[in-house]
Every structure is written in C-alpha cells, then in structure tokens.
Design a protein around this motif. Sequence first.
Motif, PDB file in Angstrom:
ATOM      1  N   LEU A 133       0.857  -1.179   0.000  1.00 13.52           N
ATOM      2  CA  LEU A 133       0.000   0.000   0.000  1.00 13.52           C
ATOM      3  C   LEU A 133       0.893   1.228   0.000  1.00 13.52           C
ATOM      4  N   VAL A 134       0.756   2.066  -1.022  1.00 12.24           N
ATOM      5  CA  VAL A 134       1.523   3.310  -1.119  1.00 12.24           C
ATOM      6  C   VAL A 134       0.542   4.468  -0.952  1.00 12.24           C
ATOM      7  N   LEU A 135       0.766   5.311   0.029  1.00 10.23           N
ATOM      8  CA  LEU A 135      -0.110   6.445   0.308  1.00 10.23           C
ATOM      9  C   LEU A 135       0.563   7.737  -0.156  1.00 10.23           C
ATOM     10  N   VAL A 180       4.077  -0.871   3.632  1.00 11.84           N
ATOM     11  CA  VAL A 180       3.320   0.374   3.567  1.00 11.84           C
ATOM     12  C   VAL A 180       4.304   1.511   3.328  1.00 11.84           C
ATOM     13  N   VAL A 181       4.002   2.361   2.347  1.00  9.63           N
ATOM     14  CA  VAL A 181       4.857   3.523   2.047  1.00  9.63           C
ATOM     15  C   VAL A 181       4.042   4.790   2.240  1.00  9.63           C
ATOM     16  N   LEU A 182       4.580   5.733   2.993  1.00  6.58           N
ATOM     17  CA  LEU A 182       3.998   7.069   3.112  1.00  6.58           C
ATOM     18  C   LEU A 182       4.896   8.007   2.311  1.00  6.58           C
ATOM     19  N   ASP A 183       4.456   8.401   1.137  1.00 10.33           N
ATOM     20  CA  ASP A 183       5.243   9.273   0.264  1.00 10.33           C
ATOM     21  C   ASP A 183       4.743  10.702   0.407  1.00 10.33           C
ATOM     22  N   GLU A 184       5.663  11.668   0.504  1.00  7.63           N
ATOM     23  CA  GLU A 184       5.304  13.077   0.739  1.00  7.63           C
ATOM     24  C   GLU A 184       4.490  13.182   2.033  1.00  7.63           C
ATOM     25  N   ALA A 185       5.021  12.584   3.108  1.00  5.20           N
ATOM     26  CA  ALA A 185       4.284  12.521   4.367  1.00  5.20           C
ATOM     27  C   ALA A 185       3.961  13.901   4.921  1.00  5.20           C
ATOM     28  N   ARG A 196       4.244  -5.738   9.121  1.00  7.70           N
ATOM     29  CA  ARG A 196       4.581  -5.171   7.807  1.00  7.70           C
ATOM     30  C   ARG A 196       5.829  -4.294   7.904  1.00  7.70           C
ATOM     31  N   GLN A 197       6.399  -4.033   6.734  1.00  8.40           N
ATOM     32  CA  GLN A 197       7.505  -3.094   6.588  1.00  8.40           C
ATOM     33  C   GLN A 197       6.917  -1.697   6.367  1.00  8.40           C
ATOM     34  N   THR A 198       7.441  -0.698   7.060  1.00  8.14           N
ATOM     35  CA  THR A 198       6.922   0.661   6.944  1.00  8.14           C
ATOM     36  C   THR A 198       8.007   1.590   6.412  1.00  8.14           C
ATOM     37  N   VAL A 199       7.650   2.346   5.375  1.00  2.35           N
ATOM     38  CA  VAL A 199       8.598   3.259   4.723  1.00  2.35           C
ATOM     39  C   VAL A 199       7.974   4.649   4.716  1.00  2.35           C
ATOM     40  N   LEU A 200       8.705   5.637   5.178  1.00  8.61           N
ATOM     41  CA  LEU A 200       8.196   7.006   5.215  1.00  8.61           C
ATOM     42  C   LEU A 200       9.194   7.936   4.540  1.00  8.61           C
ATOM     43  N   PHE A 201       8.710   8.628   3.505  1.00  3.99           N
ATOM     44  CA  PHE A 201       9.522   9.642   2.823  1.00  3.99           C
ATOM     45  C   PHE A 201       8.878  11.005   3.019  1.00  3.99           C
ATOM     46  N   SER A 202       9.697  12.007   3.268  1.00  5.51           N
ATOM     47  CA  SER A 202       9.183  13.358   3.453  1.00  5.51           C
ATOM     48  C   SER A 202      10.257  14.350   3.034  1.00  5.51           C
TER      49      SER A 202
END
Length: 552
Positions: A82-84, A156-161, A184-190
């Motif tokens: 899931l990419v948000l 799970v990816v949070l892109d442009e958090a 799950r694996q959690t990835v956060l980019f900001s």
Amino acid sequence: MAEDEIAPTFADLGLREELLSALTHLGYEEPTPIQREAIGPLVEGRDLLGQAATGTGKTAAFALPILQRMEPGRRTREPAALVLVPTRELSMQVSEAMHKYGRQLGVRVLPVYGGQPIVRQLKALDRGVDVVVATPGRAIDHLNRGTLNLDTVETVVLDEADEMLDMGFAEDLEALLEAVPESRQTVLFSATMPPRLNGIVKRHLREPQVIEIGRADVEAEAKRVRQSAYIVPRASKAAALGRILDVEQPTAALVFCRTRDEVDTLTETLNGRGYRAEALHGGLSQQQRDRVMHRLRGGQADLLLATDVAARGLDIDLLTHVINYDVPSSPESYVHRIGRVGRAGREGTAITLAQPREHRYLKTVEKITKQRISFEKLPTVADLRARRLELTRASLEESLLEDGDLDHFRVVVETLAESYDVMDVAAAAVKLAHEASGVTVDEEEIPEVAPPPKDRPKRPAKPAQRGDESMARVFVGAGRVAGIRPKDLVGAITNEAGLAGRDIGGIEIADRFSLVEVPADALDHVISALRGTTIKGKKATVRRERFTSPRR
C-alpha cells in the motif's frame, strides 16, 4: 563518494533481471543517491525513514524493493503493498512508474483516488491487485466499505508525508497504519521533517534505517541554479513575464501559478503573445495531461504552466528554467520548485516575480536556503529590442556558417549594389529577416517598483491569519452533522482548486455549515471548484461568506 570510487549500478544492488531489463529500457543508467542508500535496506525488509525532495528519484527507491520482494507469479486478490500519497496526480504518476518497472513481472498496480468513479476501482479491487497507490481519503472510503482488505499487506509507504499532514490527513494515516498487520515493513519519505511527524515515526516504524538525502546533495545542485527575482506590481506581472521570457529564451520552462484559473488565464495570454504554452492542473483528465506532457517532451511546447499540486512528481529532462509567477507559500516549497532544474550536473535558472510586500519574504528564503537570490531590474523596451536584434544576428550567422548555398541570392545583391551602397542592402535584408520573426516589442515601459523601506512593519510571509485583508472566507453548507472534518475541507480545496495546504487559513465547523479562509484573490476560483465537486460524497451549498462574524 570518493572521486576514484566506482559508482554502483542497479545490478550491484541485487535487483532481479526483469527489473534490470525494465530500467535499461527506460534509460536508467545508475542509481541516484537516495536509490543507492534505500534499495538495499528495503530489499532486506527494514523499515526506513527518508528525507528527500521531489526529483531525487525516491519513487524508484521504494518501488523497486517492493517489486523485488514480491512473490513471482503472485495472484492473490488482496494487495501486498500500500503506497499512500497526498494527491491524485501523484497517485497516477507513482502507479504508472511502478507499472513500467514491473511490466515483465506482470505486477497489477491500481491507483485509487477521489474524482474517479468508484465503481471502476471496485471492479479492479475485486479482480485482485498487487499494489494499491492511494490518497488517504479514498483508501479510508474503501476500507470502511469493506472493499479494501489490508490483511495481507507486507509493505506500507507514506510518500510526501509532510504534505499529507498539511492537507489534514493525519487521522486517516493513523487509521490506515492501524489496519495493516504489525509485521509489515513501513517506509516514510518526506521532503521536510516537521515535529508532528515524530509521533507517526515513533508509533509505527521499528528501528528504521534513517536516510537524509539532500542537504549536501541539494546544496550542490542548488549551486548550479542561478536564482533571481524581480519586484513587480501585480497588474504588470503578465507583461513582466513576457519580457523575461524574451530575454531568457528558455529551452523549456515550468511556470508555477497559485490557482487553476490563473494557470488557464496566463496560458491563454502567453499563447496570444506568440509563445507555445501548455496548462497543467487538477482540472485536466489523465488523457489531457498525457497530451500536454507529450507536447512538452516532444518539443512542440516551450512553457508548462502548472499549480504546485499538478506539478508534483514531474521530472522533465529538458527543463532549463523554473519561474515562480506567484511567490511559493513557504521556503520549503521554494526549494522544491527550484530543485527541478540544476540536476545531474546541468545548470538551470530559477526566477521569481514578487510583489513589493514579498521582498522581505525572499530575503528570509535566502537565509534558510543559504543561497543568494539576485534582485534584478526588469528588461526595458530598449533591452528587448537589443536582445531581439541579437537573436536575428545569431540566426543570420548560423545561416552563413551552415548553409553555403547562397549563389541564388548573390544575383539579387549584385543587382541592388549597382544602385545602392552594399551596407544599405545588407541592412535592409537584416530588417526584413528581423521583422519576419513576427515578434513585436511592447512600447509601454513597466513601472519600476522599489522594495518597501526597512522601517516598514514586516508583513507575514506565511499564509495570512484571521483578520488579514488578503484572506476571505468561503461558506460551505455542511458541518458537524454531516460528519465534516477540517481534513475534508482542506482535501477538497487542495485537490479541486489547486491551492496548497499552507495557503488555507482558519477553519470553523458549526453543526450545519463551515467557514474556510482562503486567499482573497483565489476566492472565486475556490467557490467555483467546490461547487463542481462533492464533500463527503454529497453536494453542498458553497458561496462567499455574507456576514462577517466576530474575530477572535
């Protein structure tokens, strides 16, 4: 990286052959810094916290590991990833990129966002998908309907958090992160790391790999960007832009405007002046957007006029200039915009048109970015004439150097030279060539405006707060009874009207109505945009606030 150290390739990162083949086909030669640092840990399954701006290559940085870790021939109905993302534009762009990377793997990628018929999304989810790229609001809608099952999500990816938080999606992000498995694996980019992100990081990331791309890299890139600004009265901005374009002669320029209406109006004005301009904003369909980008990349257009929201994620190789027709809403936004040029060793130019009261704001930007912005005078009518004559001279010189077949024309020159001085003949020919360009010069000078004196009270650089005459209030005929929350109003305005979350002021929600502060010069556009959409799935009365309520 040391000068004698060999830059790693995508093959060195251990990616499977299908992905390497896709990257080669797309013309990717070597990973960017964010890709070099992120792909390894993500393939190993680690959580990751990355600070990286638009244009650093972070989409591939998280997309390639997701595809690498995916089970070959997977045909499970529920998604594995899931990419948000904050906007529907970015949802479509990330989905398209992941589809291209994973084409040979047969990966099923679905963009999920508001503004698209939900029935189409329901059918795709029912058939089964591997990756869902969604805006938080629409993901929550599907979760509540029971049409999006997140029980099998592995990443799970949070892109442009930071942008998602600015748009009011904090509650939705928490709900979605609670709905996926703890394993799950959690990835956060900001692009920025505001304090309010700390809570999400502490609650949902487990011993993340921390990567910060940009401070040294972005500063190095920014040094290749020539930054300048012109102080211009608002009424003269369109004319000023035309003159700057005439002098700069960009190969391709991205012009940022605040609203959709301004994009459309300015595009029409520039095309009327002989430029090849295209508009890009949230009001365009994906098919229209594709046509615009095709014309720009194919050289059929020189200028792309866009809102911040519509331009997110765009990477245009030919881009030589970024022009802020409107001053960005924050220093961070300024850095994001100018970061679109000066990449990969190329030089670029960033130009800002500022009103007199915005001069101090740009000085603040200088301090934050540690980069000098040169304040320059607008080209005069004489400057334009000299510049256009120089272009004519260059064109004639090119013809002399490259086209040796001039014999047909020598007869004409020799005949005229019998009656006229040869210099006069040459000057007349140059005049005809110059006038044949079809470009006319404005005869009216644009008034020169000086910055405000230092002892003048400082105007706020950030969006105006309550009581500021630059803000106006929109009445929305729906409130708490209809389940309206601030994020619903912010999301509707940013997606439909093209404003940034930072442009929106105070929000008041009563039982049966809401009031939202927006920039006064964007009021009519916001009202028009909201009347054409739904909020929480329902149409609501939208108009200018008729009465001024007491200010706090």
